[in-house]
Design an enzyme around this catalytic site. Structure first.
Site, PDB file in Angstrom:
ATOM      1  N   ASP A 102       0.860  -1.181   0.000  1.00 41.02           N
ATOM      2  CA  ASP A 102       0.000   0.000   0.000  1.00 41.02           C
ATOM      3  C   ASP A 102       0.901   1.237   0.000  1.00 41.02           C
ATOM      4  O   ASP A 102       1.579   1.519   0.987  1.00 41.02           O
ATOM      5  CB  ASP A 102      -0.872  -0.036   1.271  1.00 41.02           C
ATOM      6  CG  ASP A 102      -2.131   0.785   1.133  1.00 41.02           C
ATOM      7  OD1 ASP A 102      -2.087   1.832   0.469  1.00 41.02           O
ATOM      8  OD2 ASP A 102      -3.161   0.388   1.721  1.00 41.02           O
ATOM      9  N   ASP A 203      -2.731   4.756  -2.310  1.00 36.28           N
ATOM     10  CA  ASP A 203      -3.628   5.515  -1.445  1.00 36.28           C
ATOM     11  C   ASP A 203      -3.979   6.867  -2.078  1.00 36.28           C
ATOM     12  O   ASP A 203      -3.111   7.534  -2.649  1.00 36.28           O
ATOM     13  CB  ASP A 203      -2.917   5.734  -0.100  1.00 36.28           C
ATOM     14  CG  ASP A 203      -3.839   6.250   0.984  1.00 36.28           C
ATOM     15  OD1 ASP A 203      -4.817   5.558   1.292  1.00 36.28           O
ATOM     16  OD2 ASP A 203      -3.579   7.349   1.513  1.00 36.28           O
ATOM     17  N   GLU A 245      -6.655   4.321  -5.360  1.00 36.70           N
ATOM     18  CA  GLU A 245      -7.868   4.738  -4.651  1.00 36.70           C
ATOM     19  C   GLU A 245      -8.282   6.104  -5.187  1.00 36.70           C
ATOM     20  O   GLU A 245      -7.516   7.058  -5.115  1.00 36.70           O
ATOM     21  CB  GLU A 245      -7.592   4.827  -3.144  1.00 36.70           C
ATOM     22  CG  GLU A 245      -8.843   5.140  -2.341  1.00 36.70           C
ATOM     23  CD  GLU A 245      -8.553   5.584  -0.913  1.00 36.70           C
ATOM     24  OE1 GLU A 245      -9.428   5.426  -0.063  1.00 36.70           O
ATOM     25  OE2 GLU A 245      -7.440   6.084  -0.653  1.00 36.70           O
ATOM     26  N   HIS A 317     -10.997  -1.278   4.755  1.00 42.60           N
ATOM     27  CA  HIS A 317     -10.709  -0.862   6.131  1.00 42.60           C
ATOM     28  C   HIS A 317     -11.307   0.498   6.483  1.00 42.60           C
ATOM     29  O   HIS A 317     -11.188   0.929   7.634  1.00 42.60           O
ATOM     30  CB  HIS A 317      -9.195  -0.836   6.333  1.00 42.60           C
ATOM     31  CG  HIS A 317      -8.536   0.201   5.457  1.00 42.60           C
ATOM     32  ND1 HIS A 317      -8.518   0.102   4.088  1.00 42.60           N
ATOM     33  CD2 HIS A 317      -7.932   1.367   5.760  1.00 42.60           C
ATOM     34  CE1 HIS A 317      -7.911   1.158   3.585  1.00 42.60           C
ATOM     35  NE2 HIS A 317      -7.546   1.948   4.579  1.00 42.60           N
ATOM     36  N   ASP A 318     -11.882   1.194   5.512  1.00 44.28           N
ATOM     37  CA  ASP A 318     -12.502   2.497   5.772  1.00 44.28           C
ATOM     38  C   ASP A 318     -14.027   2.411   5.795  1.00 44.28           C
ATOM     39  O   ASP A 318     -14.697   3.402   6.084  1.00 44.28           O
ATOM     40  CB  ASP A 318     -12.126   3.507   4.676  1.00 44.28           C
ATOM     41  CG  ASP A 318     -10.650   3.864   4.668  1.00 44.28           C
ATOM     42  OD1 ASP A 318     -10.011   3.800   5.734  1.00 44.28           O
ATOM     43  OD2 ASP A 318     -10.134   4.213   3.587  1.00 44.28           O
TER      44      ASP A 318
HETATM   45  O1  TEU Z   1      -8.525   6.948   2.564  1.00 46.17           O
HETATM   46  C1  TEU Z   1      -8.944   8.085   1.869  1.00 46.17           C
HETATM   47  C2  TEU Z   1     -10.020   8.817   2.439  1.00 46.17           C
HETATM   48  O2  TEU Z   1     -10.360   9.857   1.910  1.00 46.17           O
HETATM   49  C3  TEU Z   1     -10.678   8.289   3.659  1.00 46.17           C
HETATM   50  O3  TEU Z   1     -10.153   8.939   4.748  1.00 46.17           O
HETATM   51  C4  TEU Z   1     -12.109   8.470   3.569  1.00 46.17           C
HETATM   52  O4  TEU Z   1     -12.447   9.787   3.300  1.00 46.17           O
HETATM   53  C5  TEU Z   1     -12.827   8.145   4.819  1.00 46.17           C
HETATM   54  O5  TEU Z   1     -12.253   7.084   5.457  1.00 46.17           O
HETATM   55  C6  TEU Z   1     -14.232   7.826   4.453  1.00 46.17           C
HETATM   56  O6  TEU Z   1     -14.646   6.643   4.939  1.00 46.17           O
HETATM   57  C7  TEU Z   1      -7.211   6.572   2.524  1.00 46.17           C
HETATM   58  C8  TEU Z   1      -7.004   5.363   3.397  1.00 46.17           C
HETATM   59  O7  TEU Z   1      -7.727   4.284   2.883  1.00 46.17           O
HETATM   60  C9  TEU Z   1      -7.391   5.720   4.806  1.00 46.17           C
HETATM   61  O8  TEU Z   1      -7.326   4.622   5.666  1.00 46.17           O
HETATM   62  C10 TEU Z   1      -6.457   6.809   5.264  1.00 46.17           C
HETATM   63  O9  TEU Z   1      -6.844   7.259   6.528  1.00 46.17           O
HETATM   64  C11 TEU Z   1      -6.432   7.991   4.296  1.00 46.17           C
HETATM   65  O10 TEU Z   1      -6.329   7.599   2.943  1.00 46.17           O
HETATM   66  C12 TEU Z   1      -5.236   8.865   4.569  1.00 46.17           C
HETATM   67  O11 TEU Z   1      -4.067   8.204   4.169  1.00 46.17           O
END
Ligand code: TEU
Ligand code: CA
Length: 541
Positions: A102, A203, A245, A317-318
């Site tokens: 990642d 990311d 992403e 994971h988000d």
């Molecule tokens: O996520 C991108 C992101 O924009 C997320 O923070 C999202 O807006 C939010 O979780 C909505 O559910 C990526 C990664 O996947 C995340 O884990 C990181 O926190 C973020 O980037 C920063 O690196």
């Protein structure tokens, strides 16, 4: 095993995302680690996946669970050593499982050597690795906000400037306008390719070409120029799977990202379907607009067919757990988990399974003190300040909080679900005695064994890889029905998103077709679809 020297091998691949903190702890510190992943490779091989997307394991102060990297070439001691990573890559390869790292290229940690140097003085060679604007304390360059709440600017007295951060203040944005920074990142990626990794997840890749003066965060004017350079200098020197992403991607842009000439990436994660069941902010959920959801999937399936490539996912994971979100986490948990898998794996694209999805894991509800996610905690404080009632804020967290997905993997019914000998960093979901891998492996009717079949189908029947997509029963409020066809081979996917029996008439020409998969015991055709029933029919003409 897939032949990964073949161009586009990833079109037939199925990926599995591991969130390392929550997968398997081996040294009793309550945090998952690389040896834990190595120990569970046989489980993943049994499931049948081809690649692991490994959320960040690089050196990090862990403000955002590793998405704040302080050394891109080092493994965080919490997860293990570089040697452990090399072992994981080697042991994975033996089992036909590649590792996708990642890459967080939009920002680094504020503890990265580059940033520590950058804030020493304006003349420091690393200063221009980050995004700075002049100002005076207390008067921000503009009113841009961080994704995690608060202003997107922080003051550094030593240089008398503000730096830009789209996420936490401890995640300063990297300055892609600077060719020296870009070269440094490419060299790092080449170094990981030499270590034998088979791909990368990138990311927030659509945010790298930011222009804060113009209030541009994603899809900046130089985005695709940067991506093509990145790809040419790194990925194209190997035969890799790459996925970016891209929250801001529409189908037109996705075609650029995933152009068949390989000039940018293999594919992107787009989030259109994941933003339908909310009102404005993700913290304000609304019931899923079912017909819109079908139309949205259909639009992406059609738009990218033969001129791009889709990624397929319902969890990461988000995101909250999909069974709790679009399925039924209660009575029909098993059926609805299988249905959601069927709906997704029947489509064209590369499916990504998030750890525990193959068990039908569900959301969790904790008291606020037990949450760990920086996004949840900031939102809680902000909404309290704005006058929201605490119980309403908690409802938002239960529905949408990222820690829903981050509770430890449920391996067995023993102590801490077999995740760790000691107290886990985030509580285990109390339903682990019912939902766990050991139980699922022993039950031929489990979600696990059903996912195994879904994964195998893609390998056995090329129509799932190559076929085009037609949405049927477009306006039906409960049934999601679609057809895939390729060279006289056809699959029909039928999903009943409802706990009620639902009438379904087979389309013309499907009488007598073979049933490839059903999440209920087979019955005669022309019977109504049972609660949360899903099936795949198949025929060759
Ligand atoms: O996520 C991108 C992101 O924009 C997320 O923070 C999202 O807006 C939010 O979780 C909505 O559910 C990526 C990664 O996947 C995340 O884990 C990181 O926190 C973020 O980037 C920063 O690196
Ligand atoms: Ca550990």
């Amino acid at each position: 095993m897939l032949d990964k020297t073949k161009k586009d091998w990833w079109k037939s691949a199925v990926a599995y995302q591991i969130y390392p903190k929550s997968f398997q702890d081996t040294n009793g510190d309550g945090v998952g680690d690389l040896p834990g992943i190595i120990q569970r490779l046989d489980y993943l091989q049994e499931l049948g996946i081809d690649v692991i997307w490994l959320s960040p394991v690089f050196a990090s102060p862990q403000v955002d669970n590793g998405y704040d990297i302080s050394d891109y070439r080092a493994i965080d001691p919490m997860f293990g050593t570089l040697e452990d990573m090399q072992t994981l890559i080697r042991e994975g390869k033996k089992r036909g499982i590649g590792i996708m790292l990642d890459l967080v290229l939009n920002h680094s940690s504020d503890q990265h050597r580059w940033f520590l140097e950058a804030k020493k003085s304006k003349d420091n060679p690393y200063h221009d690795y980050y995004v700075w604007r002049d100002g005076v304390p207390g008067k921000f360059p503009n009113d841009m906000k961080s994704v995690f709440g608060g202003p997107a600017w922080d003051w550094v007295p030593e240089v008398g400037q503000y730096y830009f951060h789209q996420f936490a203040p401890q995640q300063p944005d990297l300055n892609w306008e600077n060719p020296a920074l870009r070269r440094e990142l490419y060299d790092m990626i080449l170094w990981w390719m030499e270590q034998g990794v088979e791909g990368f997840r990138l990311d927030v890749i659509d945010q790298i070409a930011k222009e804060p003066d113009n209030f541009i965060t994603n899809n900046g004017p130089r985005l695709h120029e940067f991506l093509r350079e990145l790809s040419r200098e790194t990925f194209q020197k190997g035969c890799l799977i790459t996925v970016g992403e891209a929250w801001g991607a529409d189908t037109e842009r996705a075609k650029l990202y995933s152009a068949p000439d390989g000039s940018e990436l293999s594919m992107v994660f787009q989030f259109e379907q994941m933003m339908l069941d909310q009102k404005g902010e993700k913290w304000d959920p609304i019931p899923l607009p079912f017909v819109k959801m079908k139309q949205s999937f259909a639009k992406w399936q059609t738009a990218l067919h033969s001129c791009g490539w889709n990624s397929l996912f319902l969890n990461n994971h988000d995101l909250p757990r999909i069974v709790s979100r679009w399925g039924d986490p209660g009575k029909y948990r098993v059926q609805s988990a299988k249905l959601l898998g069927t709906m997704l794996h029947g489509m064209q694209g590369t499916p990504y399974i998030y750890q525990g999805e193959e068990l039908g894991m569900t959301n969790i509800q904790l008291p606020i003190e037990e949450y760990r996610d920086v996004e949840i905690l900031n939102m809680y404080r902000e909404r309290l300040k704005k006058g929201y009632a605490p119980e309403d804020i908690m409802k938002s967290i239960y529905a949408r909080g990222r820690d829903n997905a981050r509770t430890p993997m449920q391996w067995d019914s023993g102590k801490n679900a077999g995740f760790s000998e000691e107290t886990p960093w985030l509580p285990v979901n109390p339903n682990y005695e019912e939902i766990n891998a050991e139980k699922a492996l022993a039950d031929s009717d489990s979600v696990f064994h059903y996912y195994q079949k879904l994964i195998a189908l893609r390998k056995e029947y090329p129509v799932f890889v190559h076929g085009d997509f037609t949405l049927l029963e477009e306006e039906h409020p409960k049934l999601f029905v679609y057809r895939r066809s390729w060279q006289g081979k056809e699959a029909l996917v039928v999903c009943n998103f409802s706990e009620e029996e639902t009438e379904f008439t087979l389309p013309e020409g499907w009488q007598g077709a073979q049933t490839l998969l059903d999440n209920y015991p087979q019955q005669e055709a022309e019977q109504p679809m049972r609660p949360w029933e899903a099936k795949i029919l198949y025929q060759e003409k």
